[in-house]
Write a protein that holds these residues in place. Sequence first.
Motif, short mmCIF file in Angstrom:
data_model
loop_
_atom_site.label_atom_id
_atom_site.label_comp_id
_atom_site.label_asym_id
_atom_site.label_seq_id
_atom_site.Cartn_x
_atom_site.Cartn_y
_atom_site.Cartn_z
N UNK A 25 14.72 -9.92 -25.24
CA UNK A 25 13.60 -9.06 -24.84
C UNK A 25 13.45 -7.88 -25.78
N UNK A 26 14.55 -7.35 -26.28
CA UNK A 26 14.48 -6.27 -27.25
C UNK A 26 13.76 -6.74 -28.51
N UNK A 130 8.34 0.13 -29.71
CA UNK A 130 9.53 0.44 -30.51
C UNK A 130 10.58 1.12 -29.64
N UNK A 131 10.15 2.04 -28.79
CA UNK A 131 11.09 2.74 -27.92
C UNK A 131 11.77 1.79 -26.95
N UNK A 132 11.01 0.91 -26.33
CA UNK A 132 11.59 -0.07 -25.40
C UNK A 132 12.54 -1.01 -26.15
N UNK A 133 12.15 -1.44 -27.33
CA UNK A 133 12.98 -2.33 -28.13
C UNK A 133 14.32 -1.69 -28.47
N UNK A 134 14.29 -0.46 -28.92
CA UNK A 134 15.52 0.24 -29.28
C UNK A 134 16.37 0.49 -28.04
N UNK A 135 15.74 0.88 -26.94
CA UNK A 135 16.49 1.15 -25.71
C UNK A 135 17.23 -0.11 -25.23
N UNK A 140 22.28 -3.25 -24.87
CA UNK A 140 23.01 -4.52 -24.97
C UNK A 140 24.13 -4.43 -26.01
N UNK A 141 23.85 -3.83 -27.15
CA UNK A 141 24.87 -3.72 -28.20
C UNK A 141 26.05 -2.85 -27.75
N UNK A 142 25.74 -1.73 -27.12
CA UNK A 142 26.84 -0.85 -26.68
C UNK A 142 27.63 -1.48 -25.54
N UNK A 143 26.96 -2.22 -24.64
CA UNK A 143 27.69 -2.90 -23.58
C UNK A 143 28.61 -3.97 -24.16
#
Length: 161
Positions: A25-26, A130-135, A140-143
């Motif tokens: 989704x990102x 872009x904001x939603x994509x980065x969020x 997901x990456x940090x989790x």
Amino acid sequence: MSSEIQTAEVTDRHSKYMLIGIFFFSMKFAVSAGMSVTEGTLNRYLDYLEIALAIAGVAFIVPICVWKLIRLRGLPTSKRILYFAPDSFTVDAIKRSQQFSWKIVFFLLIMLEIVSRETQQFPTVFYIQITISVMLGMFAASFLYISRDTDETENEIDHDA
């Protein structure tokens, strides 16, 4: 004890599949942002890619949600509470990942505001996507980073002692 280990392994696997769906989704929102600044035949291909990424995200998330709803419905309340325990590792990792992603998004919003003042060429929907994509991507990456498998390191330390 073995059922607890199996439950933990299944929960770990399911959370990783959910995060892969979130990554899709990102990427979908990143492609959508790209579509707002491109034109012509490239937009048509990006549209197909956007649909494929959305379908992939749904394909990873929906089966797990349905499986969990069916499985949790048959469990007694005492066992169901274990899945949503506020002090579990998964819930703690989710909270930490949310905090990290919001910090990154806040920084991104500041940067996008500076860029938008300098150039007026991007539409508003571009900034939102872009904001939603980065969020979603940072969450997901940090989790995945927080919940990475550290058993190998712990086993090496135990064997050395």
